[in-house]
Scaffold this active site. Structure first.
Site, PDB file in Angstrom:
ATOM      1  CB  SER A  90      -0.894   0.005   1.240  1.00 26.05           C
ATOM      2  OG  SER A  90      -1.591   1.223   1.343  1.00 26.05           O
ATOM      3  CE1 TYR A 114      -6.399   4.531  -1.782  1.00 28.17           C
ATOM      4  CE2 TYR A 114      -4.659   4.167  -0.194  1.00 28.17           C
ATOM      5  CZ  TYR A 114      -5.940   3.917  -0.646  1.00 28.17           C
ATOM      6  OH  TYR A 114      -6.753   3.057   0.029  1.00 28.17           O
ATOM      7  CB  THR A 140      -6.752   2.610  -5.175  1.00 31.99           C
ATOM      8  OG1 THR A 140      -5.961   1.559  -4.634  1.00 31.99           O
ATOM      9  CG2 THR A 140      -8.131   2.606  -4.527  1.00 31.99           C
ATOM     10  CE  LYS A 210      -7.686  -3.453  -4.002  1.00 29.69           C
ATOM     11  NZ  LYS A 210      -8.260  -2.395  -3.148  1.00 29.69           N
ATOM     12  CG  HIS A 234     -11.301   0.390  -0.865  1.00 35.39           C
ATOM     13  ND1 HIS A 234     -10.617   1.288  -1.659  1.00 35.39           N
ATOM     14  CD2 HIS A 234     -10.542   0.261   0.244  1.00 35.39           C
ATOM     15  CE1 HIS A 234      -9.514   1.700  -1.032  1.00 35.39           C
ATOM     16  NE2 HIS A 234      -9.450   1.076   0.128  1.00 35.39           N
TER      17      HIS A 234
END
Lengths: 341, 341, 341, 341
Positions: A90, A114, A140, A210, A234
């Site tokens: 992440s 992100y 994402t 995603k 999510h």
């Protein structure tokens, strides 16, 4: 584990309708097994974006893994590597990109992005991931703003002393960096198709989009340059009331065809769920919370055990369904009468 | 009854979704009775593979019946015979083939085959069954590997002292024979169409393929030489999440037509369930657990009582539905609107 | 809050099937979000009957608000105005039309009409509303008689001392006016199309017909002169067992097309519910009970907070669904497979 | 009330699946109300087989009413008459035909026939009913044998001292007459079309065939001479697992058209249920248990109160649905999407 930490990991947005539905949708689906097949050898081996993995399972990106285990993302990476699968790290990692890479040097690993308002920060993160040998970017696309997670609000959840966003901490004062709200404030609400193309070009890596739940959304991501999509809500943490991923999957794989790989996450808890996902056209599943509980319990070994058991369940399910390798699994293995078409 | 024994008999695989769904699927189905029919005499008599039976009920093969009653399979055979129905003896019998035959000399009985890796062992078992007057072979096709039964794992279930696989015990040392894992280790994962043909030829008996849930699977078994198929998911003990047998039955009988007899097991608890099964085209049902509970309670008399009561319920249901014998039961007796088509 | 008051506000008719179904029907519906949209700025602003409002939310008419807060309808009007939305004042207001107008002078507000047997009384009420600057009449069409609300019957619910129908109290003796049964006795059971036309002509205001659940009913109201309809079952308080409003909405908007605005109330509790309503073609939702609980808790500020939070949830949901303003929301955002068509 | 008596009245057959489903099926159905109709006067008056009744409600035949109230069937008849509706007297009445007739001299009443093996006994009962002014015969067609009612078996339920089948007691010794099993033993299992014709001819009365659940069965009854049919599953007391009557009704009324009147019983508890029944084409509903509880509580007055309240609920429901008399109720008032077609 502190209540606040448990709720942060286990919880979802609003009324958690989708959180529950994700699990139940897999359970509602019915399998149609084959018989009289020689299943002396069953192999779960497959590839994802060209990398061979021991089974069609990916470890989903999860924020702040040091909340549940001192070794955090390093242990998750080591556990995934030991199990022969790929972990997606992440952006909100509580270990640095370089430390995670060092924890499992030879393993395939992906970096979750992100997109930030400041594209320069994003570029730096991506560059570091490329340098550290990450092989794909997981972008994402379902988080232009944060979902409203009531458990966290009620718990007034904050990151404890010592847990930080390790990869951006150096850029801002510690006080700001430690605030959960930070990334939200910096996160880009204007993510568009051009960002997908830019990331692919900048990194030279395949981009995995995603967070799609419809065929239209998947086609747009692929049109923008994505090499794969993840059917995902999510984990029920963003927009509550969307389709369960099991219910959305078939329409996405139908729309995508052979133009990209399709993965799915959300509610996958059993080997039979993986089998169902593959029957509906997914190339692999992503698991988040199960891996987190493994990490919380026993670090890297716990992660490996969770993946190993799920892989064992899949292999058993494949044998019982009469299939020898993922390529033999097709749509006819699920009963579509009991399922939205 | 010891907890471990109860769980071994009552439990299913994984999350027991199919175990529960088997029962609920019959309950969900709705009957459409006829009126103004003379039901002064209602007969449940029918034939299975040419043998007349008092009612369309078969006793399913169940492993290690001496776990629940000292007389084990001998008492089950005697009870089934007294009730006028056929029992299928498991390869995993805790009594010998010959002892079971002696317990109910004149009765029709079938022998269930778990194909073993060593076809020679299988041949010997089959030869003994033929010699002992068994009239059909029930070949289990849904168990190339064992399902994951969590109750047994949690209970660390083991066969107690004195309970063995009586028919293979002589071939191996007692220590090995007593281990539950034995047969699993020797069981053939490569069961194929040629084995069906081989069993039929070797035995000269009709082969009943037990464990199909789709029309395709049924057609393959018949194509391989089976004279009948059993729509079964092994009582929810093998692949969890497959179709409930009540939901699978119609598509199998439609695919089979008049080419073979079709039986069904799983969740049959009431005479109305039997009536529904016959309406969907089954020639007979198999019952496992209900017969086991009868055996556990009162031996052969308990078995006879359970079958007798179910047969009484069927006869009552037939009278109330306006049918006099199984031949009058057809698809129009169930409401297909509330059911997957 | 007294039990009787709570039950009066919270309860529904008969077995409260529709009361519960209203909430559950929104929850059952599934959203289909878009991705890769720039949602840097999301606006919930829209218009209802030409008046701009901060978000597509209207405050439904509710009787006797002084039951839950001393400032009653005045505080509700002030809270709605502060939140930038329109409140519909009930004929059964416990404050006078003029007092309510004075409580939020510049705000848009509508007046709800229970047609009375004596059209003259109705005319006077309407004239006062016009004079006080109300901008539309909300004509309730689902209450020719009162629904049977068992909670109120069991509680022997009566208006407490000091709470009256403020706008008609002057016409009748206090004893009569205070009786809950009064308006019911005077209410017109013969409301017909001609009354819609008469109200529009008398007032010069648009008429909103509140209480339709079918396309046919909506078309009749529009044919009679209504400028808008509210898909409503009176919050489950009138005819129990009717369609949940979420289940009825699409057929109404389909039948109405662009001939009138369509609003919907009943069970709207979350921003995602509002998003679903707009996806099915509603221009706005009405909320009743949530606003009442806000009023009961903190007066005008509570009302403003409830509306503000719902609007925040809607804005979040819009961003997560990839839409920037209400005009971008369309039918493709809901999954119609899981929904009656 | 003794537990055994309560269970005898309240219970159903086998697992009581149909007993519960009868109630739930009405509840599942959704109404589609009309608006802008003048409902100043709403009349529930209708006719059944040409007799005017105050509302479309019939009192179903129930055995042994003296179990719950000393005045038994006499009080039920008086209560029904006071409410302006017709009661059907059971063959298993615990009061004599003549006593019941005397209890409500001017009222319309029907006589329920359990055809007996000895057609002569049946003829005598029918002749007495004709002589006593009963106006129709309700021939039960769903009870060639008795359903298996587990509550009664578990309670070892027997008729208490003094409660007898009053109309056949004189024919047999008291010991035999008091045994619950008597009528079952004498009841005809060979009821056929010719019996319908014979009853009509013998009595000169219209025959109402009670206990059909399909269009085919209804057509056969009408073909055999029935003037009306009752869609009924005997209150869930006979064949468990059949269609709920609410789910069966539309297919029966479709098959019957205008060739006969159709009534329905089973699970009717609310005025909205009656409205739904009429919308699906029933001319009236029958109620059993609600009337029994009224009788148990307050004798004839209790019966009248129960019917009166149900009629009040229907009148309210009609007004709220926008219909003035039963003739205005049609299929468009129910939503068929949520219902098996």
């Amino acid at each position: 584990m502190a209540r606040g930490t448990f709720d942060y990991m286990a919880g979802g947005a609003d009324d958690e309708v989708t959180l529950r539905d994700n699990v139940e949708a897999w359970t509602r689906m019915r399998l149609r097994p084959r018989v009289l097949r020689d299943v002396s050898t069953v192999s779960t081996t497959t590839t994802v974006l060209g990398t061979e993995v021991s089974c069609p399972i990916l470890v989903a990106p999860v924020s702040y893994l040091r909340l549940v285990h001192d070794e955090g993302e390093r242990a998750m990476a080591a556990g995934a590597a030991a199990a022969g699968v790929i972990m997606a790290l992440s952006t909100r990692s509580s270990c640095t990109i370089e430390d995670v890479a060092a924890a499992a040097p030879g393993a395939g690993r992906w970096f979750q992005v992100y997109l930030l308002r400041d594209r320069g920060w994003t570029a730096d993160l991506v560059d570091r991931a490329v340098a550290a040998g990450f092989r794909a970017l997981v972008l994402t696309v379902d988080t232009p703003v944060l979902g409203y997670r009531r458990r966290d609000v009620l718990n007034a959840f904050e990151l404890p002393e010592g847990i930080t966003m390790a990869n951006v901490a150096s850029r801002v004062s510690p006080e700001v960096a430690e605030a959960e709200g930070l990334l939200a404030a910096y996160q880009a609400p204007d993510l568009g198709p051009e960002d997908v193309a830019w990331l692919a070009e900048r990194s030279g890596l395949p981009v995995v989009a995603k967070g799609v739940l419809t065929g239209e959304a998947a086609r747009e991501c692929i049109g923008a340059g994505a090499s794969a999509v993840v059917v995902s809500n999510h984990g029920g943490r963003q927009l509550d009331g969307v389709l369960a991923t099991a219910d959305a999957l078939a329409s996405v794989t139908d729309a995508v065809g052979s133009d990209a790989e399709v993965y799915v996450d959300g509610g996958v808890r059993r080997g039979t769920d993986v089998l169902k996902a593959l029957a509906l056209g997914a190339r692999a599943v992503m698991i988040g919370r199960p891996a987190v509980w493994g990490l919380a319990t026993s670090g890297a070994e716990g992660v490996q055990a969770v993946i190993g058991h799920l892989c064992f369940e899949l292999r058993t399910a494949m044998a019982l369904a009469g299939v020898r390798h993922p390529g033999e699994i097709d749509r006819a293995m699920v009963d579509l009468r009991s399922h939205p078409q």
